[in-house]
Design a protein around this motif. Structure first.
Motif, mmCIF file in Angstrom:
data_model
loop_
_atom_site.group_PDB
_atom_site.id
_atom_site.type_symbol
_atom_site.label_atom_id
_atom_site.label_comp_id
_atom_site.label_asym_id
_atom_site.label_seq_id
_atom_site.Cartn_x
_atom_site.Cartn_y
_atom_site.Cartn_z
ATOM 1 N N ARG A 273 0.814 -1.211 0.000
ATOM 2 C CA ARG A 273 0.000 0.000 0.000
ATOM 3 C C ARG A 273 0.854 1.270 0.000
ATOM 4 O O ARG A 273 0.482 2.254 -0.629
ATOM 5 N N VAL A 274 1.979 1.239 0.697
ATOM 6 C CA VAL A 274 2.866 2.401 0.658
ATOM 7 C C VAL A 274 3.406 2.585 -0.756
ATOM 8 O O VAL A 274 3.442 3.702 -1.296
ATOM 9 N N GLY A 275 3.802 1.475 -1.383
ATOM 10 C CA GLY A 275 4.287 1.542 -2.759
ATOM 11 C C GLY A 275 3.233 2.080 -3.708
ATOM 12 O O GLY A 275 3.518 2.935 -4.563
ATOM 13 N N LEU A 277 0.635 3.922 -2.865
ATOM 14 C CA LEU A 277 0.392 5.333 -2.528
ATOM 15 C C LEU A 277 1.393 6.247 -3.236
ATOM 16 O O LEU A 277 1.013 7.267 -3.821
ATOM 17 N N ILE A 278 2.671 5.866 -3.189
ATOM 18 C CA ILE A 278 3.697 6.675 -3.857
ATOM 19 C C ILE A 278 3.447 6.665 -5.364
ATOM 20 O O ILE A 278 3.535 7.699 -6.037
ATOM 21 N N PHE A 279 3.109 5.487 -5.879
ATOM 22 C CA PHE A 279 2.816 5.340 -7.311
ATOM 23 C C PHE A 279 1.644 6.231 -7.720
ATOM 24 O O PHE A 279 1.703 6.961 -8.719
ATOM 25 N N VAL A 280 0.578 6.195 -6.915
ATOM 26 C CA VAL A 280 -0.613 7.012 -7.188
ATOM 27 C C VAL A 280 -0.272 8.500 -7.124
ATOM 28 O O VAL A 280 -0.748 9.293 -7.938
ATOM 29 N N ARG A 281 0.577 8.852 -6.168
ATOM 30 C CA ARG A 281 0.984 10.257 -6.029
ATOM 31 C C ARG A 281 1.714 10.736 -7.287
ATOM 32 O O ARG A 281 1.514 11.866 -7.741
ATOM 33 N N ALA A 410 8.651 -10.682 -2.226
ATOM 34 C CA ALA A 410 8.239 -10.410 -3.608
ATOM 35 C C ALA A 410 7.570 -9.046 -3.722
ATOM 36 O O ALA A 410 7.843 -8.272 -4.649
ATOM 37 N N THR A 411 6.691 -8.731 -2.769
ATOM 38 C CA THR A 411 5.971 -7.461 -2.799
ATOM 39 C C THR A 411 6.905 -6.283 -2.534
ATOM 40 O O THR A 411 6.805 -5.241 -3.186
ATOM 41 N N VAL A 418 10.702 -1.707 -7.594
ATOM 42 C CA VAL A 418 10.612 -1.737 -9.062
ATOM 43 C C VAL A 418 9.530 -0.790 -9.586
ATOM 44 O O VAL A 418 9.793 0.082 -10.426
ATOM 45 N N ARG A 419 8.296 -0.933 -9.077
ATOM 46 C CA ARG A 419 7.195 -0.124 -9.616
ATOM 47 C C ARG A 419 7.406 1.369 -9.368
ATOM 48 O O ARG A 419 7.254 2.182 -10.279
ATOM 49 N N VAL A 420 7.749 1.723 -8.132
ATOM 50 C CA VAL A 420 7.892 3.145 -7.781
ATOM 51 C C VAL A 420 9.045 3.795 -8.544
ATOM 52 O O VAL A 420 8.889 4.883 -9.130
ATOM 53 N N VAL A 421 10.195 3.126 -8.557
ATOM 54 C CA VAL A 421 11.366 3.702 -9.228
ATOM 55 C C VAL A 421 11.123 3.837 -10.728
ATOM 56 O O VAL A 421 11.394 4.890 -11.326
ATOM 57 N N LEU A 422 10.589 2.784 -11.344
ATOM 58 C CA LEU A 422 10.355 2.837 -12.788
ATOM 59 C C LEU A 422 9.255 3.846 -13.144
ATOM 60 O O LEU A 422 9.338 4.517 -14.175
ATOM 61 N N ALA A 423 8.223 3.959 -12.296
ATOM 62 C CA ALA A 423 7.170 4.948 -12.555
ATOM 63 C C ALA A 423 7.759 6.364 -12.548
ATOM 64 O O ALA A 423 7.417 7.190 -13.398
ATOM 65 N N TYR A 424 8.629 6.627 -11.589
ATOM 66 C CA TYR A 424 9.272 7.945 -11.527
ATOM 67 C C TYR A 424 10.105 8.201 -12.790
ATOM 68 O O TYR A 424 10.029 9.279 -13.395
#
Length: 467
Positions: A273-275, A277-281, A410-411, A418-424
């Motif tokens: 959820r923290v990941g 949240l950052i992704f959504v932000r 895994a999460t 992976v998701r947060v860094v690549l999204a940025y």
């Protein structure tokens, strides 16, 4: 020679019979969950469509974005409750398989008491008091904040009843009773859709409350579901019983098991959820309209998410039950069969999303930019499906065995790194917009699948002990 052939035929017949039994057991438990989750998502899609069809397009976009932003912190609370329920389901399945039925009620009481006192009530109070701060943290622009303020306060009240509902449903699924939660939750989802139509648009003389009306309808449906499930278990109609007259005492072994299984699951959900949240932000920085398109894509994704979840729940119950009966071979057979069937269904849905994405998004909105952005995201979602479904189901099998550490790893790696860094990188640095966000999601799901699949192949999950 003839004797050898007869032996081969007999062995093949026994193998086919076992395979048929495993498949029937999987389908018997999974189909009610699948129907419940699919129709629940469908009702959620209809809710979103109702908000997206509010005549004022700017208000419609703000309402859709507001629901998306308020859902994220709400999902944190629900995920933490569900993590505790993972321990409850695994333990109840084990005790059921070992024919220790007397311990199942005690597990349910521990789960309900702990979730309410440690999570639900404190989070509800904080959510109501700090609504504006939470929505600002989510990146809500003034229009989305105005639209979502009262919606969030109302659904946080409904969160109390929804959490109670989830704990009872998890206990029932642990013994393979998936039909009762299905019937109750489908009925209440249906009532929610009717309530939304009445309170969003002001039909039949009801006030037109927009997104606030959607919140009222959602909370009321959760109250009804909670009451119906509570009556079911206290009346003693199920294997799972809740006797309010018997004195409650803490059991140190059950507490140990809940901590051992539930703590990694809780930390996993926090990372998830923290990941997100950052992704959504990061995605919210693209503006309200693009975020509304993203939310619509997520809403449609939730439909294809459900086969993996349903068969993951079936895998948890069947694997836990088999390990309780000390049948390791059957536990593995159940895990493999659930993955095979669930993945086939998800892949079929992925094909529909790829070729008919524009038509699906058109059901939500008439805004050309939203349709273009969200339908492009759906093409990427189609490629996510096989890995997402397999990962969800195998992770469900591991959790049913009480092996919650590797899904946590895994999460953490997949979502929070992976998701947060690549999204940025893809959105902020490379300027790929919403397409970049969904490419990051695809890579995240693939990485998580690799971790979970490798852990499953080791077979070490079969030897996790509980007290």
């Amino acid at each position: 020679m003839e004797e050898v052939n007869n032996n081969d035929i007999e062995e093949k017949s026994i193998s086919d019979s076992k395979n048929s039994t495993v498949r029937n057991d999987v389908i018997k438990i999974a189909w009610p969950v699948l129907i419940e989750l699919l129709l629940g998502s469908l009702f959620g899609m209809i809710d979103m469509m109702m908000l997206g069809r509010i005549p004022d397009q700017s208000l419609a976009a703000a309402s859709v974005a507001a629901v998306g932003m308020t859902n994220q912190p709400l999902f944190i609370g629900l995920s933490l409750v569900q993590a505790l329920n993972v321990g409850g389901t695994a333990m109840i399945a084990r005790y059921f398989g070992a024919k220790q039925n007397d311990r199942m009620e005690t597990v349910l009481k521990h789960v309900i008491l702990l979730s309410m006192t440690l999570l639900v009530i404190p989070l509800t109070i904080l959510g109501i008091i700090y609504t504006d701060n939470i929505l600002n943290l989510m990146g809500a622009e003034p229009d989305a904040l105005e639209a979502g303020r009262y919606y969030f306060k109302i659904v946080m009240i409904g969160f109390v009843f929804q959490s109670f509902n989830m704990s009872i449903s998890a206990a029932l699924r642990g013994v393979g009773d998936t039909r009762t939660p299905m019937r109750v939750n489908l009925m209440c989802n249906f009532l929610n859709v009717i309530g939304n139509a009445l309170l969003i648009y002001g039909l039949l003389g009801f006030p037109s409350l927009g997104v606030t009306g959607a919140g009222i309808s959602t909370a009321l449906s959760q109250v009804i579901a909670c009451v119906l499930l509570f009556i079911y278990v206290i009346k003693g109609e199920s294997i799972i019983k809740l006797d309010l007259r018997s004195r409650f005492t803490f059991d140190k072994n059950i507490m140990y098991n809940l901590v051992k299984i539930g703590l990694p699951a809780s930390i996993e959900q926090m990372f998830l959820r923290v990941g997100i949240l950052i992704f959504v932000r990061i995605v919210a920085g693209l503006g309200t309209v693009i975020y509304a398109a993203h939310q619509i894509a997520l809403n449609i994704l939730s439909l294809s998410f459900q086969p993996g979840q349903a068969f993951g729940i079936a895998a948890s119950s069947l694997v836990g039950r088999s390990l309780g009966a000390k049948d390791h071979e059957k536990a593995e057979a159940y895990a493999k069969k659930t993955r095979r069937i669930g993945s086939l269904i998800s892949t079929f849905m992925a094909v529909i999303f790829f070729f008919f994405g524009r038509q699906l998004v058109g059901l939500y909105s008439t805004d050309p930019l939203i349709i273009e952005s969200a339908s492009g995201a759906l093409k990427i979602i189609a490629f996510v499906q096989p890995f997402q479904s397999s990962q969800l189901i195998l992770a469900g099998a591991l959790r049913g065995a009480g092996d919650t550490f590797w899904p946590l790893v895994a999460t953490f790696v997949g979502v929070l790194i992976v998701r947060v860094v690549l999204a940025y990188i893809f959105i902020i640095i490379m300027g790929w917009g919403l397409t970049g966000a969904w490419i990051a999601v695809f890579i995240d799901q693939f990485v998580r699948w690799v971790f979970v699949y490798i852990r499953f192949r080791t077979g070490k999950w079969k030897h996790v002990k509980i007290r």
